[in-house]
Design an enzyme around this catalytic site. Sequence first.
Site, PDB file in Angstrom:
ATOM      1  N   HIS A  20       0.840  -1.199   0.000  1.00  0.00           N
ATOM      2  CA  HIS A  20       0.000   0.000   0.000  1.00  0.00           C
ATOM      3  C   HIS A  20       0.874   1.248   0.000  1.00  0.00           C
ATOM      4  CE1 HIS A  20       0.819   0.611   4.246  1.00  0.00           C
ATOM      5  NE2 HIS A  20       0.303  -0.570   4.567  1.00  0.00           N
ATOM      6  N   HIS A  79       4.212   1.240   2.262  1.00  0.00           N
ATOM      7  CA  HIS A  79       5.371   0.510   1.718  1.00  0.00           C
ATOM      8  C   HIS A  79       5.903   1.212   0.479  1.00  0.00           C
ATOM      9  CE1 HIS A  79       2.438  -2.564   3.271  1.00  0.00           C
ATOM     10  NE2 HIS A  79       3.442  -2.656   4.125  1.00  0.00           N
ATOM     11  N   CYS A 134       1.775  -9.093  21.062  1.00  0.00           N
ATOM     12  CA  CYS A 134       0.915  -8.622  19.962  1.00  0.00           C
ATOM     13  C   CYS A 134       1.371  -9.321  18.685  1.00  0.00           C
ATOM     14  CB  CYS A 134       1.012  -7.106  19.790  1.00  0.00           C
ATOM     15  SG  CYS A 134       0.173  -6.531  18.285  1.00  0.00           S
ATOM     16  N   CYS A 183       2.448  -6.866  15.884  1.00  0.00           N
ATOM     17  CA  CYS A 183       3.834  -6.363  15.984  1.00  0.00           C
ATOM     18  C   CYS A 183       4.833  -7.507  15.977  1.00  0.00           C
ATOM     19  CB  CYS A 183       4.061  -5.601  17.285  1.00  0.00           C
ATOM     20  SG  CYS A 183       3.126  -4.097  17.450  1.00  0.00           S
ATOM     21  N   CYS A 242      -2.859  -2.526  21.775  1.00  0.00           N
ATOM     22  CA  CYS A 242      -1.643  -2.155  21.056  1.00  0.00           C
ATOM     23  C   CYS A 242      -1.920  -0.846  20.314  1.00  0.00           C
ATOM     24  CB  CYS A 242      -1.277  -3.251  20.051  1.00  0.00           C
ATOM     25  SG  CYS A 242      -0.045  -2.707  18.872  1.00  0.00           S
ATOM     26  N   HIS A 293      -1.945  -1.547  16.372  1.00  0.00           N
ATOM     27  CA  HIS A 293      -2.891  -2.483  15.768  1.00  0.00           C
ATOM     28  C   HIS A 293      -4.274  -2.421  16.385  1.00  0.00           C
ATOM     29  CE1 HIS A 293       1.089  -3.943  14.542  1.00  0.00           C
ATOM     30  NE2 HIS A 293       0.457  -4.146  13.409  1.00  0.00           N
ATOM     31  N   LYS A 322      -3.437   5.747  10.844  1.00  0.00           N
ATOM     32  CA  LYS A 322      -2.356   5.142  10.072  1.00  0.00           C
ATOM     33  C   LYS A 322      -2.936   4.227   8.986  1.00  0.00           C
ATOM     34  CE  LYS A 322       1.532   2.006  10.394  1.00  0.00           C
ATOM     35  NZ  LYS A 322       1.960   0.737  10.937  1.00  0.00           N
ATOM     36  N   LYS A 369      -2.395  -2.512   6.827  1.00  0.00           N
ATOM     37  CA  LYS A 369      -3.080  -3.721   6.386  1.00  0.00           C
ATOM     38  C   LYS A 369      -4.122  -4.120   7.416  1.00  0.00           C
ATOM     39  CE  LYS A 369       1.235  -5.265   5.547  1.00  0.00           C
ATOM     40  NZ  LYS A 369       2.405  -5.968   5.002  1.00  0.00           N
TER      41      LYS A 369
HETATM   42  O1  ME8 Z   1       7.307  -4.220   9.909  1.00  0.00           O
HETATM   43  N1  ME8 Z   1       3.005   5.035   6.574  1.00  0.00           N
HETATM   44  O2  ME8 Z   1       6.855  -5.144   7.835  1.00  0.00           O
HETATM   45  P1  ME8 Z   1       5.548  -4.329   7.391  1.00  0.00           P
HETATM   46  C1  ME8 Z   1       4.296   5.006   6.231  1.00  0.00           C
HETATM   47  N2  ME8 Z   1       8.489  -7.104   8.315  1.00  0.00           N
HETATM   48  N3  ME8 Z   1       5.001   3.872   6.093  1.00  0.00           N
HETATM   49  C2  ME8 Z   1       4.365   2.715   6.296  1.00  0.00           C
HETATM   50  C3  ME8 Z   1       3.013   2.660   6.671  1.00  0.00           C
HETATM   51  C4  ME8 Z   1       2.322   3.902   6.791  1.00  0.00           C
HETATM   52  N4  ME8 Z   1       1.031   3.985   7.100  1.00  0.00           N
HETATM   53  N5  ME8 Z   1       2.648   1.378   6.810  1.00  0.00           N
HETATM   54  C5  ME8 Z   1       3.760   0.629   6.517  1.00  0.00           C
HETATM   55  C6  ME8 Z   1       7.520  -5.036   9.032  1.00  0.00           C
HETATM   56  N6  ME8 Z   1       4.791   1.438   6.198  1.00  0.00           N
HETATM   57  C7  ME8 Z   1       8.674  -5.993   9.160  1.00  0.00           C
HETATM   58  C8  ME8 Z   1       9.961  -5.256   8.847  1.00  0.00           C
HETATM   59  S1  ME8 Z   1      12.623  -5.157   8.590  1.00  0.00           S
HETATM   60  C9  ME8 Z   1      13.888  -6.120   9.002  1.00  0.00           C
HETATM   61  C10 ME8 Z   1      11.208  -6.085   8.997  1.00  0.00           C
HETATM   62  C11 ME8 Z   1       6.145   1.028   5.793  1.00  0.00           C
HETATM   63  O3  ME8 Z   1       5.046  -5.028   6.177  1.00  0.00           O
HETATM   64  C12 ME8 Z   1       7.194   1.563   6.755  1.00  0.00           C
HETATM   65  O4  ME8 Z   1       8.434   1.521   6.126  1.00  0.00           O
HETATM   66  O5  ME8 Z   1       4.625  -4.131   8.522  1.00  0.00           O
HETATM   67  C13 ME8 Z   1       7.125   0.539   7.857  1.00  0.00           C
HETATM   68  O6  ME8 Z   1       8.251   0.581   8.705  1.00  0.00           O
HETATM   69  C14 ME8 Z   1       7.040  -0.749   7.053  1.00  0.00           C
HETATM   70  O7  ME8 Z   1       6.228  -0.382   5.911  1.00  0.00           O
HETATM   71  C15 ME8 Z   1       6.421  -1.893   7.818  1.00  0.00           C
HETATM   72  O8  ME8 Z   1       6.137  -2.928   6.914  1.00  0.00           O
END
Ligand code: ME8
Length: 537
Positions: free
Chosen positions: A29, A32, A137, A140, A154, A157, A309, A312
């Site tokens: 989304h 990311h 959680c 997280c 949380c 979430h 925020k 997903k």
């Molecule tokens: O946390 N606004 O993966 P994830 C801005 N797998 N950036 C956002 C966002 C938002 N609303 N939502 C997601 C994980 N992001 C772990 C990471 S790293 C070794 C492991 C972006 O799929 C932002 O970069 O939940 C956030 O830190 C990341 O997606 C979290 O992606």
Amino acid sequence: MPFGWQWGADMSGYFYLTTPIYYVNAEAHIGHTYTTVLCDTIVRYRRLCGDTCFFLTGSDEHGEKVLEVARRRGESPAQTAEYFSNSFLRVWEEIGISHDRFIRTTDADHKQVVQQILQRVYDEGEIRFKEYEGLYCVGCERFLTDRDMLDGLCRDHERAPEPRTEANYFFDMGAHFSWLRDYIEQNPDFIRPERYKNEVLAMLDEETGLGGELCISRPKSRLDWGIELPFDTDYVCYVWFDALINYLTGIGYPDGPHFQDYWSNCEHVVGKDILKPHGVFWPTMLRAIGLEPPRHVSVHGYWNVDDRKVSKSLGNMIDPLIMREKYGFEAFRYFLLRDMVFGQDSNFSEDALVRRINADLANNIGNLVSRTLNMTGRFAGGLVPEPGAIEIPEREVIDAAATAVAEVDLRMRGMRPQRALESILALVDATNRYLELREPWKAAKDPELADTVSTTLHTCCESLRIVALLLAAFLPVAAAEILDRLGLGDALETAVLPASAEWGGIPVGSPTRKGKPLFPRIETAGAEDAESKDGAD
Ligand code: ME8
């Protein structure tokens, strides 16, 4: 002195940049997309500066979150991981992300590296086995502390964590806390912007109070989707311990040919939701295996919709491919980079997106392109003319160009992309103002002033060349098109910043081409009607 060097100005010429690796529990989304596009922009800029770059992104595939989704979808976690990992990869390919590797935590080399590191930390006595009780959680994928919760839920979430008691393996992070605290104090831009540095220091205090232990295992009886512990086959590795190590696997840890070159020049970009794993867990893990911390952990805020925020789990996602369909991907990419102040939250709305496209891209940059090229066609036979005397107005544009080049460099290295765009727009504004002052469309008809037209058009074409070089990292397709219309189709292949953006690079006689509007205005009922500056023709 392994951890004490001063970060200098990129003496080595290597640059390694990473995005988080995304969970394979849903589609990509806007959040990311922002992180990935931002990293793509920074790395494209550094490539243009001549650095040898490695850009890593990928998917984080183990853990309970994925298992939960797989159960809901009625498939194995491996199938779910495969499906969503491919989906992320496809989106990144469709929007032109220039990563060097898309790593999956299910890749064979990654599994091997994780097991090797686990064994090493275990052998050094930094991993202990014991019983633990806490609030977990699944969103997280970690145990929460009081700071992570609001009214028992949380914060991220908005769901209640589960109480859990389990015998598990624990990594003694706390043994490295006092070193980490000193390191952060001595390297104040290690975690940036500054507010996040302060947050990590507060987290360290809190974790110290909690004993500073990180649970790094999950019993297979509860979760068997993960990398097996090499020293106890009844357990798999905790997903965060596994995931963070991707940054090492991606560049060939431990003895790949350029591992050390890249690692010494590594920067991570993350959202603020994963500050603790990157600011607390990761540096202590690296310390335990004798590696320096990354140069920077750069932390951005959230994209929100209606002040919540985008995520997903909350289901209020903005799909990058739909945005591409409606507005063109570069326009959406521009909006993301321009409208988020790095480090702060930003609210998304399509109205704001349209206003931004119209104001900056259609009326400002697009307008300068079309005015300059139209008039070069009309008054100079389509060829970049020879300049005459340089007077104060020309000198102002030349100075604005030099300022833009210097500021963009500083701001890109300082992870302030929105400020770098402001610098480029300041040059566009200065050039548009210059055109208004010189009025070549009038001067061409005035025998007294006709001589000035060549200088004016030369100045505008040269400014546009520099604007395009600076914009190339942000808008690769549009920038290449501007250069092509200036008769400089291969400029990006040979350019090295900042030298190529010095004033005077455009060849006299270069054949220009007018072309269609680069960024057509988007007409919507709600869009603010910024006045067109096109007085030229
Ligand atoms: O946390 N606004 O993966 P994830 C801005 N797998 N950036 C956002 C966002 C938002 N609303 N939502 C997601 C994980 N992001 C772990 C990471 S790293 C070794 C492991 C972006 O799929 C932002 O970069 O939940 C956030 O830190 C990341 O997606 C979290 O992606």
